[in-house]
Write a protein that holds these residues in place. Structure first.
Motif, PDB file in Angstrom:
ATOM      1  N   PHE A   1       0.847  -1.191   0.000  1.00 48.59           N
ATOM      2  CA  PHE A   1       0.000   0.000   0.000  1.00 48.59           C
ATOM      3  C   PHE A   1       0.882   1.241   0.000  1.00 48.59           C
ATOM      4  O   PHE A   1       1.916   1.282   0.659  1.00 48.59           O
ATOM      5  N   ARG A   2       0.434   2.262  -0.735  1.00 44.93           N
ATOM      6  CA  ARG A   2       1.217   3.494  -0.852  1.00 44.93           C
ATOM      7  C   ARG A   2       1.214   4.299   0.435  1.00 44.93           C
ATOM      8  O   ARG A   2       2.173   4.986   0.744  1.00 44.93           O
ATOM      9  N   SER A   3       0.131   4.191   1.205  1.00 46.26           N
ATOM     10  CA  SER A   3       0.033   4.952   2.458  1.00 46.26           C
ATOM     11  C   SER A   3      -0.798   4.150   3.463  1.00 46.26           C
ATOM     12  O   SER A   3      -1.500   3.213   3.079  1.00 46.26           O
ATOM     13  N   PRO A   4      -0.747   4.543   4.744  1.00 48.05           N
ATOM     14  CA  PRO A   4      -1.528   3.824   5.761  1.00 48.05           C
ATOM     15  C   PRO A   4      -3.044   3.849   5.513  1.00 48.05           C
ATOM     16  O   PRO A   4      -3.766   3.000   6.026  1.00 48.05           O
TER      17      PRO A   4
ATOM     18  N   GLU B   1      -5.513   3.377   0.302  1.00 53.13           N
ATOM     19  CA  GLU B   1      -6.340   3.787  -0.835  1.00 53.13           C
ATOM     20  C   GLU B   1      -5.776   3.314  -2.168  1.00 53.13           C
ATOM     21  O   GLU B   1      -6.507   3.209  -3.142  1.00 53.13           O
ATOM     22  N   GLU B   2      -4.454   3.046  -2.208  1.00 48.04           N
ATOM     23  CA  GLU B   2      -3.818   2.573  -3.429  1.00 48.04           C
ATOM     24  C   GLU B   2      -2.959   1.354  -3.118  1.00 48.04           C
ATOM     25  O   GLU B   2      -2.262   1.317  -2.100  1.00 48.04           O
ATOM     26  N   VAL B   3      -2.990   0.389  -4.037  1.00 50.91           N
ATOM     27  CA  VAL B   3      -2.200  -0.837  -3.897  1.00 50.91           C
ATOM     28  C   VAL B   3      -1.397  -1.029  -5.175  1.00 50.91           C
ATOM     29  O   VAL B   3      -1.847  -0.669  -6.268  1.00 50.91           O
ATOM     30  N   LEU B   4      -0.207  -1.614  -5.035  1.00 53.90           N
ATOM     31  CA  LEU B   4       0.683  -1.830  -6.166  1.00 53.90           C
ATOM     32  C   LEU B   4       0.431  -3.207  -6.787  1.00 53.90           C
ATOM     33  O   LEU B   4       0.380  -4.211  -6.079  1.00 53.90           O
ATOM     34  N   LEU B   5       0.280  -3.232  -8.101  1.00 52.67           N
ATOM     35  CA  LEU B   5       0.196  -4.488  -8.845  1.00 52.67           C
ATOM     36  C   LEU B   5       1.326  -4.500  -9.871  1.00 52.67           C
ATOM     37  O   LEU B   5       1.854  -3.442 -10.230  1.00 52.67           O
ATOM     38  N   VAL B   6       1.691  -5.697 -10.329  1.00 52.48           N
ATOM     39  CA  VAL B   6       2.723  -5.842 -11.354  1.00 52.48           C
ATOM     40  C   VAL B   6       2.129  -6.571 -12.553  1.00 52.48           C
ATOM     41  O   VAL B   6       1.188  -7.350 -12.415  1.00 52.48           O
TER      42      VAL B   6
ATOM     43  N   LYS C   1       2.398  -0.731 -11.285  1.00 45.42           N
ATOM     44  CA  LYS C   1       1.420   0.356 -11.382  1.00 45.42           C
ATOM     45  C   LYS C   1       0.616   0.412 -10.091  1.00 45.42           C
ATOM     46  O   LYS C   1       0.217  -0.617  -9.546  1.00 45.42           O
ATOM     47  N   TRP C   2       0.370   1.635  -9.627  1.00 44.31           N
ATOM     48  CA  TRP C   2      -0.475   1.854  -8.452  1.00 44.31           C
ATOM     49  C   TRP C   2      -1.931   1.938  -8.909  1.00 44.31           C
ATOM     50  O   TRP C   2      -2.249   2.632  -9.877  1.00 44.31           O
ATOM     51  N   PHE C   3      -2.811   1.233  -8.216  1.00 44.21           N
ATOM     52  CA  PHE C   3      -4.242   1.222  -8.527  1.00 44.21           C
ATOM     53  C   PHE C   3      -5.028   1.640  -7.290  1.00 44.21           C
ATOM     54  O   PHE C   3      -4.668   1.267  -6.167  1.00 44.21           O
ATOM     55  N   ASN C   4      -6.139   2.367  -7.512  1.00 42.48           N
ATOM     56  CA  ASN C   4      -7.050   2.533  -6.385  1.00 42.48           C
ATOM     57  C   ASN C   4      -7.685   1.161  -6.144  1.00 42.48           C
ATOM     58  O   ASN C   4      -7.622   0.280  -7.006  1.00 42.48           O
TER      59      ASN C   4
END
Length: 159
Positions: A36-39, A42-47, A130-133
């Motif tokens: 997750f980009r922040s606590p 709201e956004e999670v990283l996928l590859v 890529k970061w996704f909501n």
């Protein structure tokens, strides 16, 4: 001592640059991470998928011998996404069969710390990150790896 060696040999299979490890019940040991980009999560990283580059997946892979599930999740994130993160909560262990092979994946939440300019899977296979909501991440995962939606859904319920 000889019995321990045979047991260890039975629980590992050699693969290029790594060894596949197995639990005594035959499940392959895997780890994955929801970065997750922040606590606020709201956004999670996928590859991008290594087998199908147009699809997106949660970073993860096999556990190495002598490696804890959390350490494997951190390593996989760095190799597949070029991201450094701090391991957090254990989301759970997820079992499934794929192509007649049993797999058990330990999933962890990781908090983003930094992105590398270059990383192993980018240079070797062109893998992207890529970061996704959350809504878009779930939509992408449903297309190609629907079971990975469970990882994300469970992590959000257990905040």
């Amino acid at each position: 001592m000889a019995r321990e060696s045979r047991k260890k040999e039975r629980n590992m299979k050699t693969k290029t640059n790594s060894e596949r490890t197995y639990y005594d019940d035959g499940f392959r040991k895997r780890s994955a991470c929801l970065c997750f980009r922040s606590p606020s999560r709201e956004e999670v990283l996928l590859v991008s998928s290594s087998g199908s580059p147009g699809n997106w997946v949660v970073p993860g892979g096999g556990q190495e011998p002598e490696e804890t599930p959390g350490d494997a999740a951190i390593r996989e994130l760095k190799e597949e996404a070029g991201v450094i993160g701090c391991v957090g909560k254990h989301v759970g262990d997820f079992e499934y069969e794929e192509g007649g092979k049993k797999k058990r994946t330990s999933v962890f939440c990781l908090m983003f710390e930094k992105e590398l300019d270059e990383w192993l899977d980018q240079t070797e296979s062109g893998r992207r990150r890529k970061w996704f909501n959350i809504k878009d991440a779930l939509s992408e995962l449903k297309k190609y790896k629907p079971r990975q939606c469970m990882y994300l859904e469970k992590s959000l319920k257990s905040r």
